[in-house]
Design a protein around this motif. Structure first.
Motif, PDB file in Angstrom:
ATOM      1  N   VAL A 329       0.871  -1.156   0.061  1.00 52.51           N
ATOM      2  CA  VAL A 329      -0.025  -0.073  -0.010  1.00 52.51           C
ATOM      3  C   VAL A 329       0.837   1.191   0.382  1.00 52.51           C
ATOM      4  O   VAL A 329       0.480   2.442  -0.514  1.00 52.51           O
ATOM      5  CB  VAL A 329      -0.981  -0.288   1.087  1.00 52.51           C
ATOM      6  N   ASP A 330       2.221   1.188   0.301  1.00 57.56           N
ATOM      7  CA  ASP A 330       2.765   2.399   0.410  1.00 57.56           C
ATOM      8  C   ASP A 330       2.927   3.123  -0.829  1.00 57.56           C
ATOM      9  O   ASP A 330       3.068   4.567  -0.459  1.00 57.56           O
ATOM     10  CB  ASP A 330       4.338   1.702   0.678  1.00 57.56           C
ATOM     11  N   PRO A 331       3.150   2.612  -2.004  1.00 56.29           N
ATOM     12  CA  PRO A 331       3.031   3.623  -3.242  1.00 56.29           C
ATOM     13  C   PRO A 331       1.820   4.296  -3.451  1.00 56.29           C
ATOM     14  O   PRO A 331       1.943   5.600  -3.944  1.00 56.29           O
ATOM     15  CB  PRO A 331       3.258   2.821  -4.363  1.00 56.29           C
ATOM     16  N   TYR A 332       0.592   4.239  -2.549  1.00 57.76           N
ATOM     17  CA  TYR A 332      -0.707   4.748  -2.734  1.00 57.76           C
ATOM     18  C   TYR A 332      -1.025   5.822  -1.518  1.00 57.76           C
ATOM     19  O   TYR A 332      -2.016   5.887  -1.551  1.00 57.76           O
ATOM     20  CB  TYR A 332      -1.801   3.729  -3.110  1.00 57.76           C
ATOM     21  N   ARG A 333       0.052   5.739  -0.855  1.00 53.33           N
ATOM     22  CA  ARG A 333      -0.125   6.561   0.704  1.00 53.33           C
ATOM     23  C   ARG A 333      -0.859   7.940   0.258  1.00 53.33           C
ATOM     24  O   ARG A 333      -1.750   8.483   0.893  1.00 53.33           O
ATOM     25  CB  ARG A 333       0.963   6.637   1.479  1.00 53.33           C
ATOM     26  N   GLU A 334      -0.178   8.725  -0.659  1.00 58.97           N
ATOM     27  CA  GLU A 334      -0.536  10.106  -0.922  1.00 58.97           C
ATOM     28  C   GLU A 334      -1.826  10.152  -1.322  1.00 58.97           C
ATOM     29  O   GLU A 334      -2.501  10.933  -0.927  1.00 58.97           O
ATOM     30  CB  GLU A 334       0.491  10.758  -1.615  1.00 58.97           C
ATOM     31  N   GLN A 373      -3.918   0.810  11.211  1.00 59.95           N
ATOM     32  CA  GLN A 373      -2.652   0.999  11.952  1.00 59.95           C
ATOM     33  C   GLN A 373      -2.277   2.657  11.945  1.00 59.95           C
ATOM     34  O   GLN A 373      -1.212   2.981  12.668  1.00 59.95           O
ATOM     35  CB  GLN A 373      -1.453   0.240  11.477  1.00 59.95           C
ATOM     36  N   GLY A 374      -3.029   3.585  11.389  1.00 57.59           N
ATOM     37  CA  GLY A 374      -2.787   4.792  11.285  1.00 57.59           C
ATOM     38  C   GLY A 374      -1.358   5.204  10.136  1.00 57.59           C
ATOM     39  O   GLY A 374      -1.148   6.147  10.031  1.00 57.59           O
ATOM     40  N   ARG A 375      -1.284   4.302   9.291  1.00 61.64           N
ATOM     41  CA  ARG A 375       0.157   4.385   8.329  1.00 61.64           C
ATOM     42  C   ARG A 375      -0.352   5.375   7.284  1.00 61.64           C
ATOM     43  O   ARG A 375       0.432   5.875   6.697  1.00 61.64           O
ATOM     44  CB  ARG A 375       0.545   3.212   7.758  1.00 61.64           C
ATOM     45  N   ALA A 376      -1.544   5.331   7.006  1.00 60.58           N
ATOM     46  CA  ALA A 376      -1.945   6.283   5.972  1.00 60.58           C
ATOM     47  C   ALA A 376      -2.092   7.770   5.996  1.00 60.58           C
ATOM     48  O   ALA A 376      -1.859   8.589   5.154  1.00 60.58           O
ATOM     49  CB  ALA A 376      -3.457   5.854   5.415  1.00 60.58           C
ATOM     50  N   ASP A 377      -2.136   7.823   7.534  1.00 65.26           N
ATOM     51  CA  ASP A 377      -2.231   9.364   7.991  1.00 65.26           C
ATOM     52  C   ASP A 377      -0.768  10.098   8.264  1.00 65.26           C
ATOM     53  O   ASP A 377      -0.712  11.206   8.352  1.00 65.26           O
ATOM     54  CB  ASP A 377      -2.996   9.423   9.398  1.00 65.26           C
ATOM     55  N   ALA A 378       0.134   9.185   8.585  1.00 62.80           N
ATOM     56  CA  ALA A 378       1.488   9.669   8.723  1.00 62.80           C
ATOM     57  C   ALA A 378       1.996  10.528   7.801  1.00 62.80           C
ATOM     58  O   ALA A 378       1.822  10.363   6.338  1.00 62.80           O
ATOM     59  CB  ALA A 378       2.467   8.452   9.093  1.00 62.80           C
ATOM     60  N   ASP A 379       2.882  11.470   8.120  1.00 62.89           N
ATOM     61  CA  ASP A 379       3.485  12.610   7.207  1.00 62.89           C
ATOM     62  C   ASP A 379       4.305  11.525   6.129  1.00 62.89           C
ATOM     63  O   ASP A 379       4.713  11.858   5.015  1.00 62.89           O
ATOM     64  CB  ASP A 379       4.202  13.494   7.797  1.00 62.89           C
ATOM     65  N   ARG A 380       5.140  10.635   6.913  1.00 63.34           N
ATOM     66  CA  ARG A 380       6.138   9.718   6.005  1.00 63.34           C
ATOM     67  C   ARG A 380       6.241   8.228   6.456  1.00 63.34           C
ATOM     68  O   ARG A 380       5.665   8.374   7.956  1.00 63.34           O
ATOM     69  CB  ARG A 380       7.380  10.359   6.062  1.00 63.34           C
ATOM     70  N   SER A 381       6.664   7.415   5.998  1.00 62.84           N
ATOM     71  CA  SER A 381       6.565   6.217   6.447  1.00 62.84           C
ATOM     72  C   SER A 381       7.680   6.008   7.458  1.00 62.84           C
ATOM     73  O   SER A 381       8.937   6.583   7.320  1.00 62.84           O
ATOM     74  CB  SER A 381       7.143   5.192   5.231  1.00 62.84           C
ATOM     75  N   HIS A 382       7.658   5.678   8.572  1.00 62.53           N
ATOM     76  CA  HIS A 382       8.553   5.480   9.674  1.00 62.53           C
ATOM     77  C   HIS A 382       9.613   4.456   9.305  1.00 62.53           C
ATOM     78  O   HIS A 382       9.431   3.595   8.577  1.00 62.53           O
ATOM     79  CB  HIS A 382       7.868   5.210  10.942  1.00 62.53           C
ATOM     80  N   ILE A 383      10.527   4.535  10.172  1.00 67.76           N
ATOM     81  CA  ILE A 383      11.592   3.391  10.102  1.00 67.76           C
ATOM     82  C   ILE A 383      11.756   2.765  11.392  1.00 67.76           C
ATOM     83  O   ILE A 383      11.607   3.345  12.351  1.00 67.76           O
ATOM     84  CB  ILE A 383      13.027   3.947   9.531  1.00 67.76           C
ATOM     85  N   SER A 384      12.188   1.548  11.203  1.00 61.66           N
ATOM     86  CA  SER A 384      12.168   0.677  12.511  1.00 61.66           C
ATOM     87  C   SER A 384      13.638   0.971  13.355  1.00 61.66           C
ATOM     88  O   SER A 384      14.463   1.661  12.619  1.00 61.66           O
ATOM     89  CB  SER A 384      12.274  -0.956  11.976  1.00 61.66           C
TER      90      SER A 384
END
Length: 513
Positions: A329-334, A373-384
Motif C-alpha cells: 500500500v505504500d506507493p498509494y499513501r498520498e 494502524q494509522g500508516r495512511a495518515d503519517a506524514d512519512r513512512s517510519h523506520i524501525s
C-alpha cells in the motif's frame, strides 16, 4: 602426434603402468582386463635391501586401475617371488613395484590417488555415488577407510595461532579448532572447548607467541595459565558486533525521541500501558532500596528484564515504534491521504477499488490493516529501530544523500542520539590496526562514559574486562577472521555428513581441508 601401431596405443592409454611389461589387453564387455608382468631386473629385499634376481616362484596379483571409456580396468600382474641372498635374512620375498603396486592394496597407486581426491571432498555415501558414476565401484565403508588412511599434515608449531569453538551439537556439544593465523593452515581440532583441554594442548606445543581469540573468558584463562608471556589478541569483528548490539539497544531506548521527528506512532495499546506500569513498579522498589534480584523476585520477572527497566530514567523510553514492514500500500499513501482529507467518511471498499485501478495488487484486508494502524495518515513512512541503527553503523560513504539527511534529523532528536552517533563514528576508525589506537581507545571510553548511554556503558565495561586483548586487537595486524572462515567451512562439512559422522571423521576432514 599420430599413433603408429597397437603397441604404442596401449602404451599411451596405460601409461601409468609403464613400470610393468604389458603382455595382453582383453575387452570383456563391462571391463577391460590387462595382463602384465614385472620386469626381469633384480629387486631389493625389503628387509636387508640386498638385490636379488634368483627366482623362487610366481604369484598373480589382481588390482583395479583407473577406468577407460567408462569401463572398469582390471590388471592381472605376474609378480616374482625371489630368494634373498643374505644369510640369516628372510628366505624369500615378493617383489613390489613402487608407484604402481603397493603392499596389500587392491588398487593401483594412481587409482588410489583419484579415490582419495574424491573422498577428501565428499566422504562416504556422496563419494561412493560419484565414484560409481566414474566406473569405480566402492562401498561407503571403503571410501571412509580410504579417507581415514590419508595422512594428516604434521607441520611446525606456529608462532601465531587462532582458536575458536564450533558446535558439534548446538547448545550441547562443542569443539575447538586451532589454526596458524599467518598461513591459515589447520593445526588441530580439540574435542571440547574447556579450558583444561586447551591448556594441555598449549603446553604440548611450546613456542607460540601470539594467540588470536574471541571474547571467551574460558580461552583467555587457559592461555594465561599455559602461556603467561603470550600476547592475546581480541577479535575486531566481535568488538564491532558487540558495539552494534549496544547501539541498537540505545536506539530502541530513545524511540520516543526520534519517532517524533517522523511523526511515527508509538505503541499506545494495552501492551504500552503494561510497560508503563511495570516501569513504575520497578522504580518504586528501587527507590525503597530493593536490589535488582529482589525486584525480579517480587515482580516475577527475569533479571535482565528488570535491568532493562532500571536503565530507563523515563517511562517513555520503554515505549517502542511499531515494527512495520514495507507494504504494497505504500506507493498509494498520498492518494489515500488526499481522499481521506476530502471525505473522512469515505468507505475503505471505495478506496480499495480506486487504488486497484491504479495498479494495487493486494487484498482488501491488507488495506484495512494499513489504515487501522494509522500508516495512511503519517506524514512519512517510519523506520524501525533496527533500520536506524543500521544507518548509524553503515560507512558514511555507502549512504545515499537522502539517508544522510534523514539520519541527521533523527540523531538531532535528543542529545543522547547525537552522542551515540558521535561515539560510533569515533570508534569505527579504531578497527583499522594502528599503534596509536591504544590511547585513542582510552579517550573514547572516557568520552562515552561521560554521556547518558547506559548500553554503551555496559559495552565499555566489557572492554575493561579484556582490555589487554582489545588493545592488542586494535594495534596488531593479527585477526581471528581466518579461524571464523574455517568454522564456516566446518559447517558445510557437517551438513554434508548430516550430523551422523563421529568426531574422528570430522576432525580428519577439517585438518585435510
Amino acid at each position: 602426434m599420430p599413433v603408429k601401431d597397437v603397441n604404442e596405443l596401449v602404451q599411451t592409454v596405460f601409461s601409468g603402468l609403464s613400470p610393468l611389461v604389458i603382455e595382453d589387453v582383453t575387452d570383456e564387455g563391462e571391463r577391460i582386463v590387462v595382463r602384465a608382468r614385472t620386469p626381469t631386473e633384480a629387486a631389493g629385499c625389503p628387509v636387508c635391501g640386498a638385490p636379488s634376481g634368483r627366482m623362487h616362484g610366481y604369484h598373480w596379483r589382481t588390482v583395479a586401475d583407473v577406468p577407460v571409456d567408462d569401463r572398469r580396468v582390471v590388471v592381472r600382474v605376474r609378480v616374482r617371488r625371489l630368494v634373498c641372498p643374505t644369510r640369516g635374512c628372510r628366505h624369500t620375498f615378493r617383489e613390489q613395484v613402487p608407484g604402481v603396486l603397493e603392499r596389500y592394496q587392491r588398487r593401483t597407486a594412481r587409482l588410489t590417488r583419484q579415490v582419495k581426491a574424491v573422498v577428501k571432498e565428499l566422504a562416504g555415501r556422496a563419494g561412493a555415488r560419484l565414484l560409481a558414476v566414474l566406473a569405480v565401484g566402492l562401498s561407503r565403508h571403503t571410501t571412509l577407510r580410504t579417507l581415514l588412511r590419508i595422512p594428516l599434515p604434521t607441520g611446525r608449531t606456529p608462532r601465531v595461532i587462532g582458536v575458536d569453538d564450533f558446535a558439534l551439537c548446538r547448545r550441547h556439544r562443542y569443539a575447538t579448532v586451532v589454526i596458524d593465523a599467518e598461513t591459515h593452515e589447520r593445526i588441530d581440532v580439540l574435542p571440547d572447548r574447556t579450558a583444561v583441554t586447551l591448556e594441555a594442548w598449549l603446553r604440548e606445543h611450546p613456542g607460540i607467541e601470539v594467540v588470536c581469540r574471541d571474547g571467551s573468558a574460558t580461552y583467555a584463562e587457559a592461555i594465561r595459565r599455559a602461556l603467561p608471556d603470550a600476547v592475546q589478541v581480541g577479535d575486531r569483528w566481535h568488538l564491532w558486533k558487540n558495539l552494534c548490539e549496544a547501539a541498537l539497544s540505545e536506539v530502541k531506548a530513545h524511540s520516543a525521541c526520534w519517532a517524533t521527528v517522523l511523526d511515527a506512532p508509538i505503541y499506545d495499546g494495552p501492551r504500552a500501558q503494561t510497560t508503563l506500569e511495570r516501569w513504575h513498579q520497578v522504580h518504586d522498589l528501587l527507590d525503597q532500596g530493593a536490589g535488582l534480584l529482589e525486584c525480579a523476585r517480587r515482580l516475577q520477572l527475569a533479571l535482565n528484564t528488570v535491568k532493562r527497566y532500571a536503565r530507563a530514567d523515563q517511562p517513555e523510553r520503554m515505549l517502542r515504534v511499531p515494527k512495520y514492514r514495507a507494504s504494497l500500500v505504500d506507493p498509494y499513501r498520498e492518494h489515500l491521504r488526499k481522499r481521506r482529507a476530502e471525505d473522512p467518511a469515505v468507505p475503505v471498499k471505495h478506496l480499495f477499488e480506486e487504488i486497484k485501478t491504479l495498479g494495487f495488487t493486494g487484498c482488501l484486508n491488507l488495506l484495512h490493516k494499513y489504515i487501522n494502524q494509522g500508516r495512511a495518515d503519517a506524514d512519512r513512512s517510519h523506520i524501525s529501530p533496527r533500520r536506524l541503527a543500521r544507518m548509524l553503523l553503515t560507512r558514511p560513504d555507502n549512504l545515499k544523500v537522502e539517508q544522510h539527511e534523514l539520519l541527521a534529523k533523527l540523531t538531532a532528536a535528543c542529545p543522547e542520539m547525537t552522542q551515540l552517533a558521535a561515539g560510533i563514528s569515533d570508534f569505527a576508525p579504531l578497527l583499522t590496526p594502528h599503534p596509536d589506537n591504544a590511547d585513542a581507545l582510552t579517550r573514547w571510553i572516557a568520552q562515552v562514559r561521560a554521556a547518558d548511554l547506559p548500553h554503551l556503558h555496559a559495552f565499555t565495561r566489557g572492554l575493561d574486562r579484556d582490555i589487554d586483548a582489545v588493545i592488542a586487537g586494535l594495534t596488531l595486524p593479527y585477526s581471528n577472521g581466518p579461524t571464523e572462515g574455517v568454522n564456516t567451512k566446518t559447517k558445510r562439512i557437517a551438513r554434508q555428513m548430516h550430523g551422523r559422522a563421529g568426531f574422528t571423521l570430522l576432525r580428519h576432514r577439517i585438518l585435510l581441508g
